[in-house]
Design a protein around this motif. Structure first.
Motif, PDB file in Angstrom:
ATOM      1  N   LYS A  42      -6.430 -12.892  -1.418  1.00  0.00           N
ATOM      2  CA  LYS A  42      -4.966 -12.798  -1.386  1.00  0.00           C
ATOM      3  C   LYS A  42      -4.511 -11.338  -1.302  1.00  0.00           C
ATOM      4  O   LYS A  42      -3.565 -11.008  -0.585  1.00  0.00           O
ATOM      5  N   ALA A  43      -5.209 -10.461  -2.008  1.00  0.00           N
ATOM      6  CA  ALA A  43      -4.856  -9.033  -1.967  1.00  0.00           C
ATOM      7  C   ALA A  43      -5.027  -8.507  -0.538  1.00  0.00           C
ATOM      8  O   ALA A  43      -4.167  -7.785  -0.025  1.00  0.00           O
ATOM      9  N   ARG A  44      -6.133  -8.897   0.121  1.00  0.00           N
ATOM     10  CA  ARG A  44      -6.359  -8.446   1.506  1.00  0.00           C
ATOM     11  C   ARG A  44      -5.286  -8.996   2.438  1.00  0.00           C
ATOM     12  O   ARG A  44      -4.770  -8.288   3.299  1.00  0.00           O
ATOM     13  N   ALA A  45      -4.955 -10.266   2.246  1.00  0.00           N
ATOM     14  CA  ALA A  45      -3.937 -10.888   3.110  1.00  0.00           C
ATOM     15  C   ALA A  45      -2.587 -10.190   2.945  1.00  0.00           C
ATOM     16  O   ALA A  45      -1.875  -9.929   3.928  1.00  0.00           O
ATOM     17  N   LEU A  46      -2.251  -9.816   1.731  1.00  0.00           N
ATOM     18  CA  LEU A  46      -0.951  -9.166   1.504  1.00  0.00           C
ATOM     19  C   LEU A  46      -0.971  -7.712   1.941  1.00  0.00           C
ATOM     20  O   LEU A  46       0.035  -7.175   2.403  1.00  0.00           O
ATOM     21  N   TRP A  47      -2.129  -7.083   1.814  1.00  0.00           N
ATOM     22  CA  TRP A  47      -2.272  -5.714   2.329  1.00  0.00           C
ATOM     23  C   TRP A  47      -2.031  -5.730   3.840  1.00  0.00           C
ATOM     24  O   TRP A  47      -1.311  -4.900   4.386  1.00  0.00           O
ATOM     25  N   GLU A  48      -2.612  -6.732   4.489  1.00  0.00           N
ATOM     26  CA  GLU A  48      -2.451  -6.892   5.931  1.00  0.00           C
ATOM     27  C   GLU A  48      -0.980  -7.157   6.272  1.00  0.00           C
ATOM     28  O   GLU A  48      -0.434  -6.592   7.226  1.00  0.00           O
ATOM     29  N   SER A  98       0.811   5.368   3.007  1.00  0.00           N
ATOM     30  CA  SER A  98       2.001   5.281   2.167  1.00  0.00           C
ATOM     31  C   SER A  98       2.069   3.990   1.386  1.00  0.00           C
ATOM     32  O   SER A  98       2.906   3.831   0.506  1.00  0.00           O
ATOM     33  N   LEU A  99       1.187   3.066   1.729  1.00  0.00           N
ATOM     34  CA  LEU A  99       1.208   1.767   1.051  1.00  0.00           C
ATOM     35  C   LEU A  99       0.960   1.872  -0.437  1.00  0.00           C
ATOM     36  O   LEU A  99       1.240   0.955  -1.193  1.00  0.00           O
ATOM     37  N   GLN A 100       0.407   2.986  -0.870  1.00  0.00           N
ATOM     38  CA  GLN A 100       0.150   3.129  -2.304  1.00  0.00           C
ATOM     39  C   GLN A 100       1.419   2.892  -3.113  1.00  0.00           C
ATOM     40  O   GLN A 100       1.376   2.529  -4.264  1.00  0.00           O
ATOM     41  N   TYR A 101       2.573   3.093  -2.485  1.00  0.00           N
ATOM     42  CA  TYR A 101       3.826   2.902  -3.205  1.00  0.00           C
ATOM     43  C   TYR A 101       4.276   1.450  -3.264  1.00  0.00           C
ATOM     44  O   TYR A 101       5.202   1.128  -3.957  1.00  0.00           O
ATOM     45  N   GLY A 102       3.615   0.583  -2.494  1.00  0.00           N
ATOM     46  CA  GLY A 102       4.010  -0.821  -2.512  1.00  0.00           C
ATOM     47  C   GLY A 102       2.902  -1.720  -3.025  1.00  0.00           C
ATOM     48  O   GLY A 102       3.016  -2.929  -2.985  1.00  0.00           O
ATOM     49  N   SER A 124       0.673  -4.274   8.449  1.00  0.00           N
ATOM     50  CA  SER A 124       1.027  -4.549   9.848  1.00  0.00           C
ATOM     51  C   SER A 124       2.523  -4.400  10.054  1.00  0.00           C
ATOM     52  O   SER A 124       2.969  -3.875  11.079  1.00  0.00           O
ATOM     53  N   ALA A 125       3.319  -4.810   9.099  1.00  0.00           N
ATOM     54  CA  ALA A 125       4.776  -4.681   9.237  1.00  0.00           C
ATOM     55  C   ALA A 125       5.186  -3.213   9.246  1.00  0.00           C
ATOM     56  O   ALA A 125       6.017  -2.794  10.049  1.00  0.00           O
ATOM     57  N   LEU A 126       4.589  -2.415   8.372  1.00  0.00           N
ATOM     58  CA  LEU A 126       5.002  -1.018   8.279  1.00  0.00           C
ATOM     59  C   LEU A 126       4.400  -0.176   9.398  1.00  0.00           C
ATOM     60  O   LEU A 126       5.027   0.776   9.854  1.00  0.00           O
ATOM     61  N   SER A 127       3.190  -0.523   9.847  1.00  0.00           N
ATOM     62  CA  SER A 127       2.598   0.222  10.968  1.00  0.00           C
ATOM     63  C   SER A 127       3.448   0.045  12.204  1.00  0.00           C
ATOM     64  O   SER A 127       3.652   0.982  12.986  1.00  0.00           O
ATOM     65  N   ASP A 167      10.717  -9.191   2.016  1.00  0.00           N
ATOM     66  CA  ASP A 167      10.660  -8.085   2.974  1.00  0.00           C
ATOM     67  C   ASP A 167       9.487  -7.175   2.595  1.00  0.00           C
ATOM     68  O   ASP A 167       9.444  -6.652   1.475  1.00  0.00           O
ATOM     69  N   PRO A 168       8.529  -6.968   3.532  1.00  0.00           N
ATOM     70  CA  PRO A 168       7.382  -6.116   3.192  1.00  0.00           C
ATOM     71  C   PRO A 168       7.773  -4.692   2.794  1.00  0.00           C
ATOM     72  O   PRO A 168       7.038  -4.011   2.093  1.00  0.00           O
ATOM     73  N   GLU A 169       8.948  -4.264   3.246  1.00  0.00           N
ATOM     74  CA  GLU A 169       9.409  -2.911   2.915  1.00  0.00           C
ATOM     75  C   GLU A 169       9.854  -2.771   1.464  1.00  0.00           C
ATOM     76  O   GLU A 169       9.820  -1.692   0.885  1.00  0.00           O
ATOM     77  N   THR A 170      10.292  -3.878   0.888  1.00  0.00           N
ATOM     78  CA  THR A 170      10.884  -3.795  -0.454  1.00  0.00           C
ATOM     79  C   THR A 170      10.170  -4.685  -1.477  1.00  0.00           C
ATOM     80  O   THR A 170      10.707  -4.960  -2.544  1.00  0.00           O
ATOM     81  N   THR A 171       8.968  -5.135  -1.098  1.00  0.00           N
ATOM     82  CA  THR A 171       8.204  -5.975  -2.019  1.00  0.00           C
ATOM     83  C   THR A 171       7.045  -5.179  -2.601  1.00  0.00           C
ATOM     84  O   THR A 171       6.312  -4.514  -1.876  1.00  0.00           O
TER      85      THR A 171
END
Ligand SMILES: O=P(O)(O)OC[C@H]1O[C@](O)(CO)[C@@H](O)[C@@H]1O
Length: 127
Positions: free
Chosen positions: A91-97, A112-116, A101-104, A70-74
């Motif tokens: 891979k970092a870019r792909a996972l950032w995306e 807020s992604l700094q926390y994930g 995208s899930a949280l947006s 789950d992108p929210e809890t990973t």
């Protein structure tokens, strides 16, 4: 993280870890993970959590490894000495995306992604 103390961008406790890195930046974390598996207290603490490594150059590796997460809890952990390694950055870019995208879509600011997303580097400036 396994104490539920650390939360992701939406305030949900981070549950699973995706570690990105190749070569020594994969083997170091794997060594620590393997060593900790002999500690019963750590094994107990880690129950219900997953740690997955993305350590090869296969482009479908990301797609395969995010199944069931789950992108929210990973928490994505990027490990690199230089932060110039093409496979790791890809891979970092792909996972950032994946996370952004899930949280947006849920109305969460990408900031807020700094926390994930956790960056692990050697503390030196690239030459
Ligand atoms: O840690 P970085 O800067 O991403 O570099 C990874 C590269 O460094 C090495 O670990 C060698 O130090 C290689 O095996 C690997 O390709």
């Amino acid at each position: 993280m396994y104490s539920d103390e650390h939360v992701g961008a939406t305030g949900e406790p981070l549950k699973d870890v995706l570690a990105i890195g190749i070569g020594g930046s994969f083997l170091g974390p794997l060594f620590v993970h393997t060593a900790l598996q002999t500690d019963p207290e750590v094994v107990e603490f880690a129950k219900g959590h997953q740690l997955r490594f993305l350590a090869n150059v296969d482009p479908i590796d990301v797609a395969r490894n995010i199944i069931g997460l789950d992108p929210e809890t990973t928490c994505v952990v990027v490990v690199s000495k230089t932060f110039t390694t093409a496979e790791t950055m890809l891979k970092a870019r792909a996972l950032w995306e994946w996370i952004s995208s899930a949280l947006s879509a849920g109305g969460v600011l990408p900031l807020s992604l700094q926390y994930g997303f956790l960056i692990v580097e050697n503390g030196e400036q690239p030459q």
